[in-house]
Design a protein around this motif. Structure first.
Motif, PDB file in Angstrom:
ATOM      1  N   SER A  97     -16.780  15.776 -18.868  1.00 55.34           N
ATOM      2  CA  SER A  97     -17.128  16.064 -17.375  1.00 55.34           C
ATOM      3  C   SER A  97     -18.163  17.377 -17.441  1.00 55.34           C
ATOM      4  CB  SER A  97     -16.121  16.182 -16.624  1.00 55.34           C
ATOM      5  OG  SER A  97     -16.345  16.850 -15.173  1.00 55.34           O
ATOM      6  N   THR A 101     -22.316  17.286 -16.266  1.00 52.00           N
ATOM      7  CA  THR A 101     -22.594  18.163 -14.969  1.00 52.00           C
ATOM      8  C   THR A 101     -23.912  19.007 -15.398  1.00 52.00           C
ATOM      9  OG1 THR A 101     -20.931  19.649 -15.615  1.00 52.00           O
ATOM     10  CG2 THR A 101     -20.615  18.775 -13.701  1.00 52.00           C
ATOM     11  N   TYR A 102     -24.126  19.224 -16.682  1.00 50.89           N
ATOM     12  CA  TYR A 102     -25.572  19.781 -16.949  1.00 50.89           C
ATOM     13  C   TYR A 102     -26.738  18.824 -17.080  1.00 50.89           C
ATOM     14  CZ  TYR A 102     -23.021  24.025 -18.879  1.00 50.89           C
ATOM     15  OH  TYR A 102     -22.361  24.908 -18.652  1.00 50.89           O
TER      16      TYR A 102
ATOM     17  N   LYS B 157     -16.584  23.813 -12.341  1.00 44.91           N
ATOM     18  CA  LYS B 157     -17.224  22.508 -12.865  1.00 44.91           C
ATOM     19  C   LYS B 157     -17.759  22.616 -14.084  1.00 44.91           C
ATOM     20  CE  LYS B 157     -18.782  18.961 -10.006  1.00 44.91           C
ATOM     21  NZ  LYS B 157     -19.362  18.266  -8.958  1.00 44.91           N
TER      22      LYS B 157
END
Lengths: 102, 228
Positions: A97, A101-102, B157
């Protein structure tokens, strides 16, 4: 805040009782076969029922099949399958995850 | 220090390695959600059941009501009832307080270890309760450490923290899908929960989906037997 402690009290009760009830009552008794089967299926059912909306229903977007969460779930499934370790699955899922996200 | 106690300590490393990182992730997530240290530790101290604590934190975050959180925790933790029932027949000779201590601190991981030793004929209560107590202390301490570390993390995140909960469900779900009825229960539960969510059942979707899943799985297992 008061609600929070109410949640904790309620969760304590509904978690503790099923944990200890069989140990206190059951030695020398038997649960009906059908009830036993239903009870044993609660675990896979609730875990899938909690997981699937997490993956498919992003609160901010329309439902879709291929989103970053579904993609992160693929390596998580593979690692959980291969290692049978909860810890390894959580690490793999978080790593996948984070990379996505990058 | 008697030898039963030492045996319990010697059995604890797998529990330690399993609980510490998950407990820290829980504390971190609770901190990120804005839950203070008191209630965060309260959940670990009184409930002591990882998956349901993650679920509670996430449901509190999305503003679910008190009843639905408790109801969902009940369903999530109900698997312990079966584990408890599975080891109960062997513990007829244990004292009441020993059964309470073992059952009150029963988890997926400790159940796996206890059933292993019980099956080998080792029914020593002190060793088993020592093992449980070590796990309990580690769980509470790692939740506290996680909550403290949470202050240092700015973008959860980027650490994949938002995926800790779904990943945990995957890790618990796969081993529970042993046979066709279990897979059916999971597929039905998942589908019903999504549909109910889309229909607006809100936080109750998972609870109701699970009941539907377990019921359909039972029907499949009974009809499968009738055909055979």
């Amino acid at each position: 805040m008061k609600d929070l402690w109410l949640v904790i009290a309620g969760m304590t009760l509904v978690t503790f009782l099923p944990r200890v009830a069989p140990l206190l009552l059951l030695p020398g008794r038997k649960i009906p076969k059908l009830a036993e089967r239903w009870l044993s299926l609660v675990a896979p059912a609730i875990l899938a029922a909690l997981l699937t909306p997490e993956l498919l229903l992003d609160r901010t977007a329309a439902p879709m099949l291929l989103n970053p969460r579904v993609l992160a779930a693929i390596p998580t499934f593979l690692v959980a399958w291969k290692t049978k370790s909860l810890f390894a699955a959580v690490v793999a899922g978080m790593a996948a995850s984070a990379l996505l996200t990058y | 220090m008697n030898s039963s106690f030492r045996r319990g300590v010697r059995r604890s490393p797998p529990i330690l390695l399993g609980y510490a990182p998950v407990g820290m992730a829980y504390g971190l997530l609770a901190q990120q959600t804005g839950i203070e240290i008191g209630p965060t530790l309260g959940l670990s101290l009184f409930v002591f059941a990882g998956a349901s604590q993650f679920v509670a934190v996430s449901m509190l975050h999305s503003g679910s009501g008190v009843l639905v959180i408790i109801g969902t925790a009940f369903v999530v933790n109900f698997r312990h009832f079966l584990m408890s029932a599975a080891i109960a027949p062997r513990l007829a000779k244990w004292k009441i307080w020993q059964r309470l201590a073992l059952g009150g601190m029963l988890t997926d991981e400790s159940f796996a270890l206890h059933s292993l030793y019980f099956a080998q004929g080792d029914l020593d209560p002190t060793a088993a309760i020592t093992l449980n107590s070590i796990g309990y202390v580690v769980w509470v301490m790692s939740s506290a450490v996680g909550h403290r570390l949470g202050v240092l993390i700015e973008n959860p995140k980027a650490w994949g923290l938002d995926f800790a909960l779904p990943a945990m469900f995957v890790g618990l779900l796969l081993p529970s899908c042993r046979d066709k009825p279990a897979v059916t229960a999971a597929l039905t539960g998942g589908a019903a929960s999504v549909i109910l969510s889309l229909l607006g059942a809100g936080s109750w979707a998972a609870f109701l989906g699970a009941l539907a899943g377990a019921t359909v799985g039972t029907v499949i297992s009974v009809t499968g037997e009738a055909e055979a």
